[in-house]
Scaffold this motif. Structure first.
Motif, PDB file in Angstrom:
ATOM      1  N   TRP A  36      -9.004  -2.461   5.814  1.00  0.00           N
ATOM      2  CA  TRP A  36      -7.975  -1.923   5.283  1.00  0.00           C
ATOM      3  C   TRP A  36      -7.323  -0.901   6.543  1.00  0.00           C
ATOM      4  O   TRP A  36      -6.175  -1.027   7.055  1.00  0.00           O
ATOM      5  CB  TRP A  36      -7.902  -1.071   4.050  1.00  0.00           C
ATOM      6  CG  TRP A  36      -6.710  -0.496   3.581  1.00  0.00           C
ATOM      7  CD1 TRP A  36      -5.722  -0.876   3.034  1.00  0.00           C
ATOM      8  CD2 TRP A  36      -6.229   0.862   3.971  1.00  0.00           C
ATOM      9  NE1 TRP A  36      -4.669  -0.239   2.659  1.00  0.00           N
ATOM     10  CE2 TRP A  36      -4.688   0.946   3.200  1.00  0.00           C
ATOM     11  CE3 TRP A  36      -6.642   1.682   4.460  1.00  0.00           C
ATOM     12  CZ2 TRP A  36      -4.008   2.054   3.250  1.00  0.00           C
ATOM     13  CZ3 TRP A  36      -5.990   2.972   4.626  1.00  0.00           C
ATOM     14  CH2 TRP A  36      -4.558   3.128   4.160  1.00  0.00           C
ATOM     15  N   LYS A  40      -4.207  -1.478   8.930  1.00  0.00           N
ATOM     16  CA  LYS A  40      -2.923  -0.421   8.589  1.00  0.00           C
ATOM     17  C   LYS A  40      -2.530  -0.168  10.113  1.00  0.00           C
ATOM     18  O   LYS A  40      -1.329  -0.071  10.410  1.00  0.00           O
ATOM     19  CB  LYS A  40      -3.253   0.695   8.006  1.00  0.00           C
ATOM     20  CG  LYS A  40      -2.160   1.490   7.493  1.00  0.00           C
ATOM     21  CD  LYS A  40      -1.572   0.863   6.430  1.00  0.00           C
ATOM     22  CE  LYS A  40      -0.635   1.723   5.545  1.00  0.00           C
ATOM     23  NZ  LYS A  40       0.241   0.987   4.755  1.00  0.00           N
ATOM     24  N   TYR A  46       3.860   0.113  10.084  1.00  0.00           N
ATOM     25  CA  TYR A  46       3.345   1.105   9.907  1.00  0.00           C
ATOM     26  C   TYR A  46       3.579   2.323  11.163  1.00  0.00           C
ATOM     27  O   TYR A  46       3.670   3.483  10.771  1.00  0.00           O
ATOM     28  CB  TYR A  46       2.072   1.224   9.415  1.00  0.00           C
ATOM     29  CG  TYR A  46       0.916   2.317   9.276  1.00  0.00           C
ATOM     30  CD1 TYR A  46       1.415   3.086   8.044  1.00  0.00           C
ATOM     31  CD2 TYR A  46       0.215   2.818   9.834  1.00  0.00           C
ATOM     32  CE1 TYR A  46       0.989   4.408   7.767  1.00  0.00           C
ATOM     33  CE2 TYR A  46      -0.309   4.049   9.617  1.00  0.00           C
ATOM     34  CZ  TYR A  46       0.067   4.916   8.463  1.00  0.00           C
ATOM     35  OH  TYR A  46      -0.663   5.933   8.062  1.00  0.00           O
TER      36      TYR A  46
END
Length: 184
Positions: A36, A40, A46
């Motif tokens: 994760w 990200k 992001y």
């Protein structure tokens, strides 16, 4: 040590079992958390500062981050690089050592959003010390307390040996010198 295969394009990393995130999250870190976090960072939307370090290997034109970083076991992550990159492991170690990248519990970002990592909020990971935002003063004083759930032991017992670390920013050289001499 990671297993390197496929002509230097695949790195399989075993995650240490039993490593706990800092309180209040206080749960075990797994391969799912590592995947994760990497995804990200690799997500262009992001906007992570560390993304540029992976262009051409884990992300870039024609490279799908969903394929390059995969959970291959409960405590195992496999990185499939687009091309061999000899300093890949060095890059991981240096990014972590200089605090450019730490594995955080995903729920901490969900809870704190853009304030995560600021001096007012802090961040949660798995390291030997936990940031204490209530006692810190952004830009001048940073307080860290011992992580009671830290996973490593030293010759004299559970690490870290210190209970607290306090970083006090003293911009004026003469004041720093006086404080050092007086034990401040």
């Amino acid at each position: 040590m990671p297993e390197i295969s496929n002509g230097g394009k695949q790195y399989t990393v075993k995650i240490r079992e039993g490593v706990q995130f800092h309180e209040p999250y206080n749960r075990e870190m797994t391969a799912e958390d590592v995947v994760w976090n990497f995804r990200k960072i690799l997500d262009k939307e992001y906007g992570a500062a560390g993304r540029g370090a992976y262009v051409g290997t884990l992300v870039g034109d024609g490279i799908d981050p969903q394929e390059t970083v995969q959970k291959t076991g409960e405590y195992e992550v496999t990185f499939n690089l687009a091309e061999p990159y000899a300093p890949f492991l060095y890059k991981q170690a240096s990014m972590s050592a200089f605090a450019w990248f730490s594995i955080i519990p995903p729920e901490s970002l969900e809870e704190h959003g853009e304030s995560l990592g600021t001096t007012d909020t802090g961040a949660w990971a798995t390291g030997p010390f936990q940031y204490v935002p209530e006692e810190s003063q952004g830009g001048s004083k940073f307080v860290f307390e011992k992580n009671p759930n830290y996973f490593r032991e030293g010759e004299a017992g559970q690490l870290p040996y210190l209970d607290r670390l306090v970083y006090q920013v003293v911009p004026e050289a003469s004041v720093r010198s006086t404080q050092l001499k007086s034990g401040g």
